[in-house]
Design a protein around this motif. Sequence first.
Motif, PDB file in Angstrom:
ATOM      1  N   MET A 169      -9.632  30.765  94.115  1.00  4.35           N
ATOM      2  CA  MET A 169      -9.951  29.461  94.689  1.00  4.35           C
ATOM      3  C   MET A 169     -10.402  29.711  96.136  1.00  4.35           C
ATOM      4  SD  MET A 169      -7.587  25.991  94.920  1.00  4.35           S
ATOM      5  CE  MET A 169      -7.312  25.916  93.150  1.00  4.35           C
ATOM      6  N   PRO A 170     -11.696  29.963  96.343  1.00  2.00           N
ATOM      7  CA  PRO A 170     -12.182  30.354  97.668  1.00  2.00           C
ATOM      8  C   PRO A 170     -12.207  29.227  98.703  1.00  2.00           C
ATOM      9  CG  PRO A 170     -14.009  30.198  96.126  1.00  2.00           C
ATOM     10  CD  PRO A 170     -12.747  29.998  95.341  1.00  2.00           C
ATOM     11  N   ASP A 171     -12.201  27.971  98.282  1.00  2.13           N
ATOM     12  CA  ASP A 171     -12.315  26.846  99.196  1.00  2.13           C
ATOM     13  C   ASP A 171     -10.971  26.586  99.901  1.00  2.13           C
ATOM     14  OD1 ASP A 171     -12.219  24.093 100.193  1.00  2.13           O
ATOM     15  OD2 ASP A 171     -14.114  23.793  99.116  1.00  2.13           O
ATOM     16  N   ASP A 227      -1.218  30.271 100.367  1.00  2.00           N
ATOM     17  CA  ASP A 227      -2.661  30.231 100.609  1.00  2.00           C
ATOM     18  C   ASP A 227      -3.385  31.483 100.094  1.00  2.00           C
ATOM     19  OD1 ASP A 227      -5.040  28.864 101.806  1.00  2.00           O
ATOM     20  OD2 ASP A 227      -5.016  30.678 103.040  1.00  2.00           O
ATOM     21  N   PRO A 228      -2.989  32.688 100.490  1.00  2.00           N
ATOM     22  CA  PRO A 228      -3.705  33.859  99.967  1.00  2.00           C
ATOM     23  C   PRO A 228      -3.476  34.071  98.467  1.00  2.00           C
ATOM     24  CG  PRO A 228      -1.871  34.567 101.346  1.00  2.00           C
ATOM     25  CD  PRO A 228      -1.985  33.073 101.482  1.00  2.00           C
ATOM     26  N   TYR A 229      -2.293  33.697  97.968  1.00  2.00           N
ATOM     27  CA  TYR A 229      -2.003  33.875  96.546  1.00  2.00           C
ATOM     28  C   TYR A 229      -2.874  32.959  95.695  1.00  2.00           C
ATOM     29  CZ  TYR A 229       0.862  35.058  92.470  1.00  2.00           C
ATOM     30  OH  TYR A 229       1.292  35.522  91.253  1.00  2.00           O
ATOM     31  N   ILE A 230      -3.025  31.717  96.117  1.00  2.00           N
ATOM     32  CA  ILE A 230      -3.890  30.794  95.391  1.00  2.00           C
ATOM     33  C   ILE A 230      -5.353  31.190  95.558  1.00  2.00           C
ATOM     34  CG2 ILE A 230      -4.686  28.387  95.261  1.00  2.00           C
ATOM     35  CD1 ILE A 230      -1.823  27.558  96.116  1.00  2.00           C
ATOM     36  N   ALA A 231      -5.704  31.706  96.736  1.00  2.00           N
ATOM     37  CA  ALA A 231      -7.086  32.129  96.983  1.00  2.00           C
ATOM     38  C   ALA A 231      -7.506  33.189  95.977  1.00  2.00           C
ATOM     39  CB  ALA A 231      -7.243  32.652  98.404  1.00  2.00           C
ATOM     40  N   ASP A 232      -6.655  34.187  95.747  1.00  5.72           N
ATOM     41  CA  ASP A 232      -6.960  35.261  94.803  1.00  5.72           C
ATOM     42  C   ASP A 232      -5.670  36.033  94.505  1.00  5.72           C
ATOM     43  OD1 ASP A 232      -7.919  37.396  93.295  1.00  5.72           O
ATOM     44  OD2 ASP A 232      -9.709  37.652  94.541  1.00  5.72           O
ATOM     45  N   ALA A 233      -4.955  35.581  93.501  1.00  8.67           N
ATOM     46  CA  ALA A 233      -3.646  36.161  93.176  1.00  8.67           C
ATOM     47  C   ALA A 233      -3.720  37.649  92.876  1.00  8.67           C
ATOM     48  CB  ALA A 233      -3.017  35.419  92.003  1.00  8.67           C
ATOM     49  N   GLU A 234      -4.740  38.061  92.119  1.00  7.84           N
ATOM     50  CA  GLU A 234      -4.834  39.481  91.736  1.00  7.84           C
ATOM     51  C   GLU A 234      -5.125  40.377  92.935  1.00  7.84           C
ATOM     52  OE1 GLU A 234      -6.502  40.279  87.611  1.00  7.84           O
ATOM     53  OE2 GLU A 234      -7.367  38.305  88.103  1.00  7.84           O
ATOM     54  N   LYS A 235      -5.831  39.861  93.919  1.00  5.97           N
ATOM     55  CA  LYS A 235      -6.110  40.634  95.131  1.00  5.97           C
ATOM     56  C   LYS A 235      -4.873  40.680  96.029  1.00  5.97           C
ATOM     57  CE  LYS A 235      -9.176  40.701  99.142  1.00  5.97           C
ATOM     58  NZ  LYS A 235     -10.236  39.961  99.844  1.00  5.97           N
ATOM     59  N   THR A 236      -4.169  39.559  96.107  1.00  7.69           N
ATOM     60  CA  THR A 236      -2.993  39.456  96.973  1.00  7.69           C
ATOM     61  C   THR A 236      -1.804  40.221  96.403  1.00  7.69           C
ATOM     62  OG1 THR A 236      -3.771  37.293  97.692  1.00  7.69           O
ATOM     63  CG2 THR A 236      -1.485  37.807  98.138  1.00  7.69           C
ATOM     64  N   MET A 237      -1.644  40.180  95.091  1.00  7.56           N
ATOM     65  CA  MET A 237      -0.529  40.842  94.403  1.00  7.56           C
ATOM     66  C   MET A 237      -1.127  41.579  93.207  1.00  7.56           C
ATOM     67  SD  MET A 237       2.832  41.349  94.003  1.00  7.56           S
ATOM     68  CE  MET A 237       3.427  40.269  95.284  1.00  7.56           C
ATOM     69  N   PRO A 238      -1.508  42.861  93.382  1.00  8.33           N
ATOM     70  CA  PRO A 238      -2.241  43.573  92.328  1.00  8.33           C
ATOM     71  C   PRO A 238      -1.614  43.547  90.934  1.00  8.33           C
ATOM     72  CG  PRO A 238      -2.319  44.812  94.356  1.00  8.33           C
ATOM     73  CD  PRO A 238      -1.372  43.654  94.591  1.00  8.33           C
ATOM     74  N   ASP A 239      -0.301  43.472  90.804  1.00  9.85           N
ATOM     75  CA  ASP A 239       0.286  43.426  89.455  1.00  9.85           C
ATOM     76  C   ASP A 239       0.667  41.996  89.054  1.00  9.85           C
ATOM     77  OD1 ASP A 239       2.722  42.965  90.810  1.00  9.85           O
ATOM     78  OD2 ASP A 239       3.850  44.255  89.474  1.00  9.85           O
ATOM     79  N   SER A 240       0.061  41.020  89.713  1.00  9.46           N
ATOM     80  CA  SER A 240       0.363  39.621  89.437  1.00  9.46           C
ATOM     81  C   SER A 240       0.099  39.277  87.979  1.00  9.46           C
ATOM     82  CB  SER A 240      -0.487  38.710  90.323  1.00  9.46           C
ATOM     83  OG  SER A 240      -0.284  37.362  89.979  1.00  9.46           O
ATOM     84  N   LYS A 241       0.953  38.426  87.434  1.00  9.16           N
ATOM     85  CA  LYS A 241       0.732  37.918  86.083  1.00  9.16           C
ATOM     86  C   LYS A 241      -0.176  36.692  86.113  1.00  9.16           C
ATOM     87  CE  LYS A 241       4.306  37.623  83.324  1.00  9.16           C
ATOM     88  NZ  LYS A 241       5.645  37.351  82.797  1.00  9.16           N
ATOM     89  N   ASP A 301      -5.067  21.409 100.014  1.00 10.33           N
ATOM     90  CA  ASP A 301      -4.712  20.223  99.235  1.00 10.33           C
ATOM     91  C   ASP A 301      -3.683  20.560  98.153  1.00 10.33           C
ATOM     92  OD1 ASP A 301      -6.572  18.905 100.823  1.00 10.33           O
ATOM     93  OD2 ASP A 301      -8.046  18.629  99.218  1.00 10.33           O
ATOM     94  N   VAL A 302      -3.868  21.688  97.476  1.00 14.59           N
ATOM     95  CA  VAL A 302      -2.903  22.101  96.444  1.00 14.59           C
ATOM     96  C   VAL A 302      -1.549  22.391  97.079  1.00 14.59           C
ATOM     97  CG1 VAL A 302      -2.326  23.912  94.765  1.00 14.59           C
ATOM     98  CG2 VAL A 302      -4.638  22.946  94.823  1.00 14.59           C
ATOM     99  N   ILE A 303      -1.540  23.074  98.212  1.00 10.83           N
ATOM    100  CA  ILE A 303      -0.272  23.377  98.893  1.00 10.83           C
ATOM    101  C   ILE A 303       0.410  22.074  99.315  1.00 10.83           C
ATOM    102  CG2 ILE A 303       0.767  24.469 100.926  1.00 10.83           C
ATOM    103  CD1 ILE A 303      -1.545  26.606 100.638  1.00 10.83           C
ATOM    104  N   ALA A 304      -0.365  21.112  99.830  1.00  6.11           N
ATOM    105  CA  ALA A 304       0.210  19.812 100.210  1.00  6.11           C
ATOM    106  C   ALA A 304       0.851  19.156  98.993  1.00  6.11           C
ATOM    107  CB  ALA A 304      -0.868  18.913 100.820  1.00  6.11           C
ATOM    108  N   TYR A 305       0.168  19.217  97.846  1.00  9.82           N
ATOM    109  CA  TYR A 305       0.734  18.654  96.621  1.00  9.82           C
ATOM    110  C   TYR A 305       2.007  19.395  96.209  1.00  9.82           C
ATOM    111  CZ  TYR A 305       1.411  17.497  91.725  1.00  9.82           C
ATOM    112  OH  TYR A 305       1.970  17.118  90.523  1.00  9.82           O
ATOM    113  N   LEU A 306       1.970  20.723  96.212  1.00  8.51           N
ATOM    114  CA  LEU A 306       3.150  21.500  95.829  1.00  8.51           C
ATOM    115  C   LEU A 306       4.345  21.165  96.719  1.00  8.51           C
ATOM    116  CD1 LEU A 306       1.551  25.002  95.089  1.00  8.51           C
ATOM    117  CD2 LEU A 306       2.319  23.286  93.428  1.00  8.51           C
ATOM    118  N   SER A 307       4.075  20.862  98.002  1.00  5.85           N
ATOM    119  CA  SER A 307       5.169  20.531  98.918  1.00  5.85           C
ATOM    120  C   SER A 307       5.815  19.185  98.593  1.00  5.85           C
ATOM    121  CB  SER A 307       4.685  20.561 100.370  1.00  5.85           C
ATOM    122  OG  SER A 307       3.987  19.391 100.730  1.00  5.85           O
TER     123      SER A 307
END
Length: 152
Positions: free
Chosen positions: A124-126, A104-118, A132-138
């Motif tokens: 995705m603020p909503d 959830d936080p990674y999809i919300a804002d990966a660069e904020k959650t993991m500063p060296d994220s690729k 819904d994306v997490i449900a799909y990934l599951s």
Amino acid sequence: MSMVNKYQLGGIFAAVLMLAACERTPPDYRAPVTLPLYTEGDADNGALIYKDACSQCHQLNPGLNKKGPQLMNIYGAQAAELADYTYSEGLQTSGWVWDAKTLDPYIADAEKTMPDSKMLADPMPDAKERADVIAYLSTLRAAAPVVEDNAN
């Protein structure tokens, strides 16, 4: 044979030798998912959002990594575990397991959650879209590949 043709032929020969010497990392697979489906979101809507927002960088087939790693069996998997993809150091040392709590936080804002994220995706603020994306990934589940023993 002209001198130019000899150089062209030599260049082609050298290129073939270099390609033959390269070993491609074989496709890596995640273990089958053991967590239950995530039911806090709509997986069908998540599939549509995934197609729009994620599929340009993520595939669902082992060995077909793009800008991001393939995501089959991602739900419940250890972060940065595929040998055929080069992850950021932060993700490699995170100790994360990809579940709703980390996704959830990674999809919300990966660069904020993991500063060296690729992952350079737009935030995705909503919260409903993320659920819904997490449900799909599951739902992305595949059996472990059958390994043939050729040592007869």
